[in-house]
Design an enzyme around this catalytic site. Structure first.
Site, PDB file in Angstrom:
ATOM      1  N   SER A 127      25.403  15.058  -9.151  1.00  0.00           N
ATOM      2  CA  SER A 127      25.431  14.057  -8.083  1.00  0.00           C
ATOM      3  C   SER A 127      24.244  13.114  -8.174  1.00  0.00           C
ATOM      4  O   SER A 127      23.121  13.522  -8.498  1.00  0.00           O
ATOM      5  CB  SER A 127      25.401  14.750  -6.718  1.00  0.00           C
ATOM      6  N   GLU A 129      22.806  12.045  -5.734  1.00  0.00           N
ATOM      7  CA  GLU A 129      21.887  12.439  -4.668  1.00  0.00           C
ATOM      8  C   GLU A 129      20.642  13.120  -5.233  1.00  0.00           C
ATOM      9  O   GLU A 129      19.593  13.144  -4.596  1.00  0.00           O
ATOM     10  CB  GLU A 129      22.583  13.368  -3.673  1.00  0.00           C
ATOM     11  N   TYR A 151      21.970  19.680  -0.126  1.00  0.00           N
ATOM     12  CA  TYR A 151      23.021  19.401  -1.110  1.00  0.00           C
ATOM     13  C   TYR A 151      22.409  18.919  -2.428  1.00  0.00           C
ATOM     14  O   TYR A 151      22.756  19.397  -3.515  1.00  0.00           O
ATOM     15  CB  TYR A 151      23.976  18.352  -0.557  1.00  0.00           C
TER      16      TYR A 151
END
Length: 317
Positions: A127, A129, A151
């Site tokens: 990801s 992120e 996450y």
């Protein structure tokens, strides 16, 4: 040529469903796992008309025995690990479940691949992120990680596990560091689908207001059906490598909202409220990507930019 088989872990999600369709069209035998295959509705597979063509298995990623049983039943040539808690916002409320399903799940899959008698190629869903706040600089495969949510921490851990097992055990394992990618198969807890559904209801006469957190955040939003091709391409290379997968085009959430309401011929400012309760404890402001390596080495390029993503999602509802 012998028919290839693939195991998609998390087949009921957005990416898993589109990937299953893509691989079936390629002639693969496709196995898909969920925590409770007999109890799952597999609604996304039904929407795509492929539920009867996927061999569905039960697998709990945190349970190594469950993982090993699924691998032995499917005996795949390729594994796509897309399972795990997938919401950044929810990870603040469920940090332990997020870490276990993503990090421990990835570890169990890697261990399972190591113990199988055949050479398996593994794709792990990373990801953007993980990068955190790059202060507006486009992130590429060499950009350091600075995770800003449970996450993102979990995805960063999974990335390094894949790298470690690739080096230590010579596994063909790689991570696709995907930036945001959307479709009509997204659940409404994701902000993009929340926006699209709200606009439809408001356009139909609802008196509701669309409540959102920060509107100044910037993201690279792509079209999910295109991104599953990049996953597949990564496992067709001679050597396993990690790739940033994105459009290279970033817009603000405000621009996304404006484009959605424009589809209905409405002024977004009349129907949108910024709600401080929806602000996250930490949130990266700008997500910007440099996907040039994917173009150069995979020949992959995103064709659908964010504004067109909004249009496609709106028209599909």
């Amino acid at each position: 040529m012998e028919k290839r088989s693939a195991l998609i872990c998390g087949v009921s999600g957005q990416d898993g469903s589109y990937l299953a369709r893509f691989l079936l069209d390629k002639g693969y035998e496709v196995f898909g796992s969920s925590r409770d295959a007999q109890g799952s509705s597999f609604s996304n597979l039904k929407k795509l008309g492929i539920v009867d063509r996927v061999h569905c298995l039960s697998m709990a990623p945190e349970d190594f025995r469950s993982v090993l049983v699924a691998l032995r039943k499917s005996n795949p040539d390729e594994i796509y690990y897309l399972a795990g808690q997938s919401s950044v916002g929810l990870s603040f409320d469920q940090p332990a479940e997020t870490m276990q399903s993503i990090t421990l799940g990835t570890l169990n899959i890697l261990e399972g691949c190591r113990m199988m008698d055949k050479k398996i190629r593994l794709y792990q869903a990373g990801s953007s992120e993980c990068f955190g706040d790059t202060h507006g600089e486009p992130a590429n495969e060499l950009t350091p990680f600075h995770p800003m949510s449970p996450y993102a921490v979990a995805k960063s851990s999974a990335y390094w596990l894949v790298n470690n097992y690739r080096d230590a055990y010579n596994l063909f394992a790689c991570t696709g560091i995907l930036f945001n990618h959307e479709s009509p198969l997204r659940p409404e807890r994701f902000v993009t689908q929340k926006i699209i559904h709200s606009v439809h209801r408001i356009a139909a006469g609802s008196s509701e207001k669309l409540k959102l957190g920060r509107l100044d955040i910037c993201r690279d939003w792509g079209w999910a059906p295109e991104y599953v091709q990049a996953m597949w391409l990564m496992l067709q290379q001679d050597q396993p490598k990690d790739f940033v997968i994105a459009t290279g085009h970033t817009i603000t959430l405000e621009e996304f909202v404006n484009a959605a309401f424009a589809q209905a011929g409405l002024d977004w400012k009349k129907y949108t409220i910024q709600d401080d309760a929806l602000f996250r404890p930490t949130d990266l402001k700008i997500g910007r990507a440099d996907p040039s390596k994917a173009l150069q080495e995979l020949g992959w390029k995103a064709e659908t930019k964010a504004e067109e993503v909004v249009k496609k999602m709106y028209q599909a509802n």
